[in-house]
Design an enzyme around this catalytic site. Structure first.
Site, short mmCIF file in Angstrom:
data_model
loop_
_atom_site.label_atom_id
_atom_site.label_comp_id
_atom_site.label_asym_id
_atom_site.label_seq_id
_atom_site.Cartn_x
_atom_site.Cartn_y
_atom_site.Cartn_z
N HIS A 152 -45.49 5.13 -24.77
CA HIS A 152 -45.99 3.50 -24.45
C HIS A 152 -46.20 3.38 -25.23
O HIS A 152 -46.70 1.62 -24.96
CB HIS A 152 -46.83 3.92 -22.85
CG HIS A 152 -46.73 2.92 -22.32
ND1 HIS A 152 -46.57 2.37 -21.85
CD2 HIS A 152 -48.40 2.07 -22.13
CE1 HIS A 152 -46.69 1.34 -21.17
NE2 HIS A 152 -48.13 1.13 -21.60
N CYS A 196 -47.63 -2.14 -15.80
CA CYS A 196 -46.56 -1.55 -16.81
C CYS A 196 -45.68 0.05 -17.06
O CYS A 196 -44.78 0.01 -18.24
CB CYS A 196 -47.55 -2.18 -18.35
SG CYS A 196 -48.64 -3.23 -18.30
N HIS A 239 -44.49 -5.91 -25.42
CA HIS A 239 -45.25 -5.34 -24.75
C HIS A 239 -44.26 -6.16 -22.71
O HIS A 239 -44.85 -7.38 -23.13
CB HIS A 239 -46.11 -5.45 -24.52
CG HIS A 239 -46.85 -4.17 -22.92
ND1 HIS A 239 -45.82 -3.94 -22.68
CD2 HIS A 239 -48.23 -3.74 -22.54
CE1 HIS A 239 -46.18 -2.85 -21.40
NE2 HIS A 239 -47.45 -3.23 -21.88
N LYS A 247 -42.46 -0.91 -28.99
CA LYS A 247 -43.16 -2.38 -29.06
C LYS A 247 -43.55 -2.46 -30.17
O LYS A 247 -43.48 -3.98 -30.14
CB LYS A 247 -43.99 -1.56 -27.88
CG LYS A 247 -44.20 -1.47 -26.72
CD LYS A 247 -45.30 -1.32 -25.80
CE LYS A 247 -44.78 -1.32 -24.01
NZ LYS A 247 -44.49 0.36 -23.98
N PHE A 269 -51.49 -0.44 -15.59
CA PHE A 269 -53.45 -0.49 -14.61
C PHE A 269 -52.71 -0.25 -13.41
O PHE A 269 -52.19 -0.39 -12.97
CB PHE A 269 -52.31 -2.36 -14.68
CG PHE A 269 -53.51 -2.56 -16.40
CD1 PHE A 269 -54.33 -1.74 -17.18
CD2 PHE A 269 -53.49 -4.06 -16.38
CE1 PHE A 269 -54.40 -2.28 -18.29
CE2 PHE A 269 -54.18 -4.77 -17.94
CZ PHE A 269 -54.52 -4.05 -18.28
N GLU A 291 -52.54 8.52 -25.52
CA GLU A 291 -51.26 9.26 -25.47
C GLU A 291 -51.13 9.88 -26.43
O GLU A 291 -50.58 11.14 -26.29
CB GLU A 291 -50.41 7.75 -25.52
CG GLU A 291 -48.63 8.35 -25.40
CD GLU A 291 -48.04 6.85 -25.26
OE1 GLU A 291 -48.23 6.62 -25.52
OE2 GLU A 291 -46.44 7.51 -24.43
#
Lengths: 79, 408
Positions: free
Chosen positions: B303, B163, B337, B332, B396, B314
């Protein structure tokens, strides 16, 4: 099946696979030079033709099928 | 030799909110959701039955024969790249193709092609497998197709960092121009994996929202009711250009790509570091790379994917790296996403926020988490001057990327 019928069947396949205008498909036309069919699309044309006409077209024969007429003759002889 | 300044001179996108940048941006500022129900037959058996589909299907843009040879992720990368290229006005600029590079990545790549061709293999045998299969599923396929579209001869690159991909691809573009290897880089990300297998995989990780009866309310970063991310599809592409090159041809400049920070966690394959250590370092490096003070960053496009753990980590990382002054948002909440395209689309949102002096809202933030002690633009867009802003993207594998954009 007549040669014209086979040509018409190939034209359908060429339109579906490579976007070739069916009016451009004639026995004297070269697949690569005249109809702009690239090597990967030719593979798709061959497999679709085998299914449509109930024939087998081995890979070592494909290189001899330069024109639509070559393909029509091969399919006519096999069918 | 002084380091080259890099500017953004073109933008392109196709997203769940619109078929181009202008319609996507309008929808963002209006706070619209692009999430809807999955009505396909295969969705009935899945725990997740919502997603953010493209607003404009590629079949409305590209011709049928071309689409036969393209994975959906490749088709939309081409569409976004064409827009960005036209927007930059480079087509007839006399740019030397050997000074033009591409950096376009995907998080998952041609998975839907792989699965569709496997179905054909199982049902009809190997001879029926499409001869286009390999160029459709290879991870560098989108980058290679974009390279063909624009005629790039200085190298075509395909970053993969889950991502964080879109942001890392932009960062690589910055490096390429700074190193002197190209004057222009077409950079971004693409993703199109709305298919039962990836959805089942993410759902098995318990990473996705199952708010199936309220699709538009499912993506809700920092809200106490959040229960995972919503999968979206789309592509975002930027044209990055050496500033002197852009100035010499009188190009319109959106913003400066002032700096980038990349770190890796070395902690866990999917879990973010518990204190956000890697994210803090990425943000800090990006600000330092941009040569500005952390207090100069007045806005962050976060994010924030709407997962229970990641969103608040975050916030902690932003506080630690920047302080409590930045005004933040999570687009998002509207787009879902976009995985490998997220960092690119959100960079576009960050750039347009700077240009238009307006921050798009975080929708669905009805009941903010108790620890949410930064200023979030909730529900409605907010107008403010934005000289410098930051975009985060994490993936990830422990990938952390932060990008700093400033006024030109």
């Amino acid at each position: 099946m007549t040669r014209d019928e086979i040509t018409a069947g190939l034209a359908e396949i060429l339109e579906e696979v490579a976007g070739v205008n069916p009016d451009d498909v004639a026995e004297g036309k070269s697949f690569t030079d005249d109809l702009d069919v690239d090597s990967l699309s030719m593979v798709e044309v061959v497999v679709a033709a085998e299914e449509k006409f109930g024939v087998k077209i081995p890979d070592n024969e494909v290189q001899n099928l330069k024109t639509v007429g070559d393909a029509v003759s091969y399919i006519e002889a096999q069918a | 030799m002084a380091r080259s300044d890099v500017v953004v001179t073109g933008l392109g996108a196709t997203t769940p909110l619109g078929g181009d940048v202008a319609s996507t941006w309008d929808a963002m500022l209006a706070g619209r959701s692009g999430v809807g129900p999955l009505t396909q037959e295969w969705a009935a058996q899945l725990p997740v039955r919502i997603a953010a589909h493209l607003a404009v299907d590629p079949s409305e843009v590209l011709d049928r024969v071309k689409l036969r040879r393209l994975d959906r992720s490749e088709a939309i990368a081409i569409i976004a790249a064409r827009q960005a290229w036209a927007d930059a006005g480079l087509a007839d600029s006399g740019l030397d193709p050997e000074r033009l590079a591409v950096s376009v990545g995907s998080g998952i790549g041609g998975a839907t092609t792989l699965l569709a061709q496997d179905d054909i293999l199982e049902a009809s045998g190997p001879r029926r497998v499409s001869p286009h299969t390999v160029p459709m599923l290879m991870p560098n396929g989108p980058a290679a197709w974009v390279g063909l579209e624009v005629g790039a001869k200085a190298g075509v690159h395909a970053v993969a960092s889950a991502c964080a991909t879109g942001a890392e691809a932009i960062s690589l573009g910055l490096d390429i121009i700074r190193s002197g290897r190209a004057d222009v880089v077409v950079a971004g990300g693409t993703e199109a994996v709305i298919h039962p297998l990836p959805i089942a995989g993410f759902a098995s990780m318990r990473a996705m929202s199952t708010r199936n009866d309220e699709p538009e309310r499912a993506s809700r970063p920092w809200d106490t009711g959040r229960d995972g991310f919503v999968l979206g599809e789309g592509a975002g592409v930027l044209v990055l250009e050496r500033a002197e090159h852009a100035a010499a041809r009188g190009a319109r400049v959106y913003a400066r790509l002032a700096g980038a920070g990349i770190t890796s966690d070395a902690y866990d394959i999917v879990q973010p570091h518990a204190e956000g250590e890697g994210a803090i370092r990425a943000i800090t490096k990006a600000v330092a790379d941009a040569g500005i003070a952390k207090t100069d960053i007045v806005h962050v496009n976060a994010h924030a994917t709407s997962t229970p753990v990641g969103d608040m980590l975050e916030i902690g990382a932003l506080r630690a790296a920047l302080g409590d002054h930045p005004v933040i948002t999570a687009t998002k909440s509207m787009t879902g996403h976009l995985l490998g395209a997220a960092g690119a689309l959100e960079s576009i949102a960050t750039i347009l926020a700077i240009r238009d002096s307006v921050i798009p809202p975080t929708i669905n933030l009805d009941d903010p988490e108790a620890g949410l002690d930064l200023d979030v633009v909730a529900h409605k867009a907010r107008h403010m001057e934005i000289p410098a802003a930051l975009n985060n993207a994490f993936g990830f594998g422990g990938h952390n990327v932060a990008l700093v954009f400033t006024r030109p």
